[in-house]
Design an enzyme around this catalytic site. Structure first.
Site, PDB file in Angstrom:
ATOM      1  N   GLY A  17       0.821  -1.212   0.000  1.00  0.00           N
ATOM      2  CA  GLY A  17       0.000   0.000   0.000  1.00  0.00           C
ATOM      3  C   GLY A  17       0.851   1.255   0.000  1.00  0.00           C
ATOM      4  N   GLY A  19      -0.246   4.459   0.318  1.00  0.00           N
ATOM      5  CA  GLY A  19      -1.004   5.605   0.815  1.00  0.00           C
ATOM      6  C   GLY A  19      -0.175   6.383   1.828  1.00  0.00           C
ATOM      7  N   PHE A  20      -0.849   7.128   2.683  1.00  0.00           N
ATOM      8  CA  PHE A  20      -0.129   7.912   3.697  1.00  0.00           C
ATOM      9  C   PHE A  20       0.817   7.024   4.509  1.00  0.00           C
ATOM     10  CE2 PHE A  20      -3.717  10.924   3.224  1.00  0.00           C
ATOM     11  CZ  PHE A  20      -2.992  12.090   3.080  1.00  0.00           C
ATOM     12  N   VAL A  87      -2.260  -7.013  -4.121  1.00  0.00           N
ATOM     13  CA  VAL A  87      -1.959  -8.079  -3.161  1.00  0.00           C
ATOM     14  C   VAL A  87      -3.250  -8.815  -2.810  1.00  0.00           C
ATOM     15  CG1 VAL A  87      -1.168  -8.550  -0.818  1.00  0.00           C
ATOM     16  CG2 VAL A  87       0.076  -6.935  -2.273  1.00  0.00           C
ATOM     17  N   GLU A 178     -17.879  18.596   4.477  1.00  0.00           N
ATOM     18  CA  GLU A 178     -17.145  19.319   3.429  1.00  0.00           C
ATOM     19  C   GLU A 178     -17.775  19.059   2.058  1.00  0.00           C
ATOM     20  OE1 GLU A 178     -13.211  17.992   4.273  1.00  0.00           O
ATOM     21  OE2 GLU A 178     -13.395  16.119   3.161  1.00  0.00           O
ATOM     22  N   ASP A 308      -5.151   2.866   8.288  1.00  0.00           N
ATOM     23  CA  ASP A 308      -6.582   2.540   8.391  1.00  0.00           C
ATOM     24  C   ASP A 308      -6.846   1.039   8.533  1.00  0.00           C
ATOM     25  OD1 ASP A 308      -7.110   5.195   8.123  1.00  0.00           O
ATOM     26  OD2 ASP A 308      -8.110   5.056   6.171  1.00  0.00           O
ATOM     27  N   ALA A 324      -5.326  10.557   8.656  1.00  0.00           N
ATOM     28  CA  ALA A 324      -3.964  10.546   8.131  1.00  0.00           C
ATOM     29  C   ALA A 324      -2.869  10.525   9.216  1.00  0.00           C
ATOM     30  CB  ALA A 324      -3.764  11.746   7.210  1.00  0.00           C
ATOM     31  N   GLN A 325      -3.010  11.335  10.264  1.00  0.00           N
ATOM     32  CA  GLN A 325      -1.918  11.432  11.238  1.00  0.00           C
ATOM     33  C   GLN A 325      -1.606  10.103  11.935  1.00  0.00           C
ATOM     34  OE1 GLN A 325       0.642  13.127  12.407  1.00  0.00           O
ATOM     35  NE2 GLN A 325       0.385  14.474  10.675  1.00  0.00           N
TER      36      GLN A 325
HETATM   37  C1  FAD Z   1     -12.903  11.534   1.079  1.00  0.00           C
HETATM   38  C2  FAD Z   1     -11.914  11.416   2.207  1.00  0.00           C
HETATM   39  C3  FAD Z   1     -11.520  12.549   2.909  1.00  0.00           C
HETATM   40  C4  FAD Z   1     -10.603  12.430   3.947  1.00  0.00           C
HETATM   41  N1  FAD Z   1     -10.220  13.570   4.598  1.00  0.00           N
HETATM   42  C5  FAD Z   1      -9.298  13.476   5.570  1.00  0.00           C
HETATM   43  C6  FAD Z   1      -8.824  14.649   6.213  1.00  0.00           C
HETATM   44  O1  FAD Z   1      -9.250  15.769   5.907  1.00  0.00           O
HETATM   45  N2  FAD Z   1      -7.873  14.510   7.195  1.00  0.00           N
HETATM   46  C7  FAD Z   1      -7.386  13.275   7.538  1.00  0.00           C
HETATM   47  O2  FAD Z   1      -6.530  13.195   8.423  1.00  0.00           O
HETATM   48  N3  FAD Z   1      -7.815  12.157   6.948  1.00  0.00           N
HETATM   49  C8  FAD Z   1      -8.745  12.220   5.967  1.00  0.00           C
HETATM   50  N4  FAD Z   1      -9.187  11.089   5.348  1.00  0.00           N
HETATM   51  C9  FAD Z   1      -8.689   9.785   5.823  1.00  0.00           C
HETATM   52  C10 FAD Z   1      -7.290   9.516   5.297  1.00  0.00           C
HETATM   53  O3  FAD Z   1      -7.252   9.722   3.913  1.00  0.00           O
HETATM   54  C11 FAD Z   1      -6.920   8.085   5.642  1.00  0.00           C
HETATM   55  O4  FAD Z   1      -6.994   7.921   7.033  1.00  0.00           O
HETATM   56  C12 FAD Z   1      -5.527   7.764   5.179  1.00  0.00           C
HETATM   57  O5  FAD Z   1      -5.472   7.806   3.778  1.00  0.00           O
HETATM   58  C13 FAD Z   1      -5.103   6.399   5.676  1.00  0.00           C
HETATM   59  O6  FAD Z   1      -3.836   6.099   5.166  1.00  0.00           O
HETATM   60  P1  FAD Z   1      -3.478   4.590   4.791  1.00  0.00           P
HETATM   61  O7  FAD Z   1      -2.109   4.621   4.233  1.00  0.00           O
HETATM   62  O8  FAD Z   1      -3.788   3.709   5.927  1.00  0.00           O
HETATM   63  O9  FAD Z   1      -4.522   4.208   3.664  1.00  0.00           O
HETATM   64  P2  FAD Z   1      -4.649   4.812   2.203  1.00  0.00           P
HETATM   65  O10 FAD Z   1      -4.167   6.208   2.139  1.00  0.00           O
HETATM   66  O11 FAD Z   1      -6.039   4.528   1.791  1.00  0.00           O
HETATM   67  O12 FAD Z   1      -3.653   3.950   1.356  1.00  0.00           O
HETATM   68  C14 FAD Z   1      -3.860   2.579   1.121  1.00  0.00           C
HETATM   69  C15 FAD Z   1      -3.131   2.234  -0.156  1.00  0.00           C
HETATM   70  O13 FAD Z   1      -3.115   0.832  -0.299  1.00  0.00           O
HETATM   71  C16 FAD Z   1      -3.382   0.504  -1.640  1.00  0.00           C
HETATM   72  N5  FAD Z   1      -3.953  -0.832  -1.651  1.00  0.00           N
HETATM   73  C17 FAD Z   1      -5.131  -1.220  -1.131  1.00  0.00           C
HETATM   74  N6  FAD Z   1      -5.300  -2.521  -1.306  1.00  0.00           N
HETATM   75  C18 FAD Z   1      -4.225  -2.987  -1.951  1.00  0.00           C
HETATM   76  C19 FAD Z   1      -3.848  -4.266  -2.419  1.00  0.00           C
HETATM   77  N7  FAD Z   1      -4.626  -5.343  -2.241  1.00  0.00           N
HETATM   78  N8  FAD Z   1      -2.663  -4.384  -3.065  1.00  0.00           N
HETATM   79  C20 FAD Z   1      -1.867  -3.306  -3.248  1.00  0.00           C
HETATM   80  N9  FAD Z   1      -2.187  -2.063  -2.827  1.00  0.00           N
HETATM   81  C21 FAD Z   1      -3.349  -1.918  -2.176  1.00  0.00           C
HETATM   82  C22 FAD Z   1      -4.363   1.577  -2.086  1.00  0.00           C
HETATM   83  O14 FAD Z   1      -4.378   1.707  -3.494  1.00  0.00           O
HETATM   84  C23 FAD Z   1      -3.818   2.794  -1.380  1.00  0.00           C
HETATM   85  O15 FAD Z   1      -2.884   3.481  -2.172  1.00  0.00           O
HETATM   86  C24 FAD Z   1     -10.083  11.165   4.297  1.00  0.00           C
HETATM   87  C25 FAD Z   1     -10.477  10.021   3.587  1.00  0.00           C
HETATM   88  C26 FAD Z   1     -11.373  10.142   2.553  1.00  0.00           C
HETATM   89  C27 FAD Z   1     -11.763   8.902   1.781  1.00  0.00           C
END
Ligand code: FAD
Length: 451
Positions: A17, A19-20, A87, A178, A308, A324-325
């Protein structure tokens, strides 16, 4: 494809993943001593800045403004490679990550950071007839659908009574608030000029929240402020109202109220990514994976879960919020625990450093709360929200692009990205039951969209 472990003597860390959390892990791992080799597995070729998805859906920014190629981010880190891969599972005993194409990536340490998905709580019709806001295709599909509804209504004003210009947003958390504010601005400041023959006063944005307040994690004063602003601006906020069912043309509330609408935006819940369900690991409510103090999986000290996807405790008996944090801080912590294992020092427990919460309501309006107890609202809070979100966007070019869009929009009330580009200007339909007059093919949730 099985990668040899400890090639060149360096332990191999696989991060799932981008993401953040995944990017924070990769960055921290690039500085670990002794050095490790890192492979990032990401299903897309881009990192998505989810907090601005609602701006993509409402025509304020473009896809490339909030998405950055993962390879472009990762290439600055030594000993780190990226593979575009979906994955599908993990063989924990063999220490191999499995992809849906049958590839296998061996690891010495694994960091799972696959994020979350939308939870619809089994409410009839929501899965089929709502617009989630979790991915780039989600946002582009919603944007195309909204604009298409205005085109339909202008050609045939009888569509208005059938809900063409009514949007129901479910969930009074930050995403719903929002989104409702942005939709109202799009309709009342932009589309009003695009569709002069339409009576824009008939457009409605309805925000539905099951509890008796908006913005649950916030202080009551901040909640009241958000409610006042939305009410003043013309968003219809329905508190204490739960959704009972959705159809392609209406939503029915628990109290029997029926709202004709073709656009149900789902901002009410998240659950862990479905990958969590196939790993055979213990899960919390919402499907998140149970982790120990150091964020590793109980009994598997070489496997960490962050962001998450993780059910990390908040130290008060609950779980940390899926924002995110926590994701960033957990990922850094997991990477540092790998360093501890490598240099033989004891691992440490994770403690979240609260940096405050904020939510934007619309132009010149936001609420911000700091851990010290200081609270801000209005224009000042809005500037704080803008600066912080700008700072977290990946890439200088994207930051400049978003800033220019924001300034342009602020000065002119314009949203220049109001373009229909999605292949399907309509929501996914139930197989075999396409809405009349719409494409008959159901839209897979992740069909690539050119934008
Ligand atoms: C519309 C929206 C608004 C938001 N606004 C805020 C905000 O204002 N402030 C804030 O703090 N948080 C906000 N969030 C929440 C924040 O975006 C998440 O908490 C954060 O992105 C979590 O980070 P992460 O890396 O756990 O997951 P993600 O950022 O979701 O990253 C997960 C990554 O894993 C990849 N992935 C998933 N499954 C697989 C797989 N099987 N194989 C390979 N790759 C995979 C995905 O493509 C993705 O790139 C918001 C979320 C949304 C949806």
């Amino acid at each position: 494809m099985t990668k040899p472990r400890n090639r060149n003597g360096s332990p191999h860390v696989v991060v799932v993943g981008g993401g953040f959390a995944g990017l924070a892990a990769v960055k921290t791992l690039s500085k670990v001593k002794p050095p490790v080799r890192v492979t990032l597995l990401e299903q897309h070729n881009y990192h998505l800045f989810q907090p601005l998805l609602y701006q993509l859906a409402t025509g304020l920014v473009q896809p490339a403004d909030i998405a950055h190629p993962v390879r472009g981010i990762v290439r600055r880190y030594r000993r780190t490679s990226v593979k575009m891969a979906n994955v599908a599972g993990v063989d924990f005993d063999a220490r191999q990550v499995l992809t849906d194409e049958g590839r296998r990536y061996g690891y010495d340490y694994l960091i799972l950071a696959a994020g979350a998905t939308t939870a619809t709580f089994g409410i009839p019709g929501v899965e089929e007839h709502s617009f989630p806001l979790k991915s780039m295709p989600d946002a582009l599909r919603l944007r195309a659908h909204l604009l298409h509804q205005f085109e339909l209504a202008e050609n045939d004003p009888s569509q208005i009574d059938r809900g063409a210009l009514t949007v129901v947003v479910v969930g009074g958390g930050p995403t719903g608030v929002e989104m409702a504010g942005a939709l109202h601005e799009l309709f009342k400041h932009v589309l009003v000029h695009d569709f002069p023959e339409l009576d824009i006063t008939q457009s409605r944005v309805v925000l539905l929240e099951a509890t008796d307040h908006l913005l649950t994690p916030f202080h009551p004063n901040s909640r009241r402020h958000a409610l006042d602003i939305l009410n003043k601006r013309g968003v219809e906020v329905l508190l204490g109202q739960a959704l009972e069912r959705a159809t392609p043309d209406e939503v029915r509330l628990k109290d029997g109220t029926v709202v004709p609408t073709r656009t149900l935006v789902w901002g009410a819940g998240v659950r862990a990514h479905p990958l969590a369900d196939v790993l055979g690991l213990e899960q919390t409510r919402g499907g998140r994976i149970v982790v120990g103090d150091d964020l590793s999986v109980p009994g598997r000290p070489e496997v960490f879960v962050v962001g998450d996807l993780a059910g990390a405790g908040d130290g008060k008996g609950g779980l940390l919020p899926q924002v995110a944090q926590p994701a960033i801080q957990e990922a850094r912590h997991a990477a540092l625990q790998i360093q501890h294992s490598l240099d033989g020092t004891p691992r440490t427990g994770f403690t979240y450093k609260d940096k405050g919460i904020m939510a934007t309501i619309g132009r010149n309006a936001a609420v911000t709360e700091l851990p010290s107890g200081a609270r801000f609202k209005g224009v000042l809070a809005w500037y704080m929200w803008l600066v912080l979100h700008l700072a977290y966007i990946v890439g200088f070019r994207s930051r400049v692009a978003v800033l220019v869009n924001w300034i342009w929009s602020y000065l002119t009330y314009d949203r220049h990205a109001r373009i229909i580009v999605a292949v399907e200007p309509w929501r996914p339909a139930r197989p075999g039951q396409p809405p009349a007059g719409e494409p008959s093919e159901a839209a897979p949730s992740e069909r690539p969209v050119v934008g």
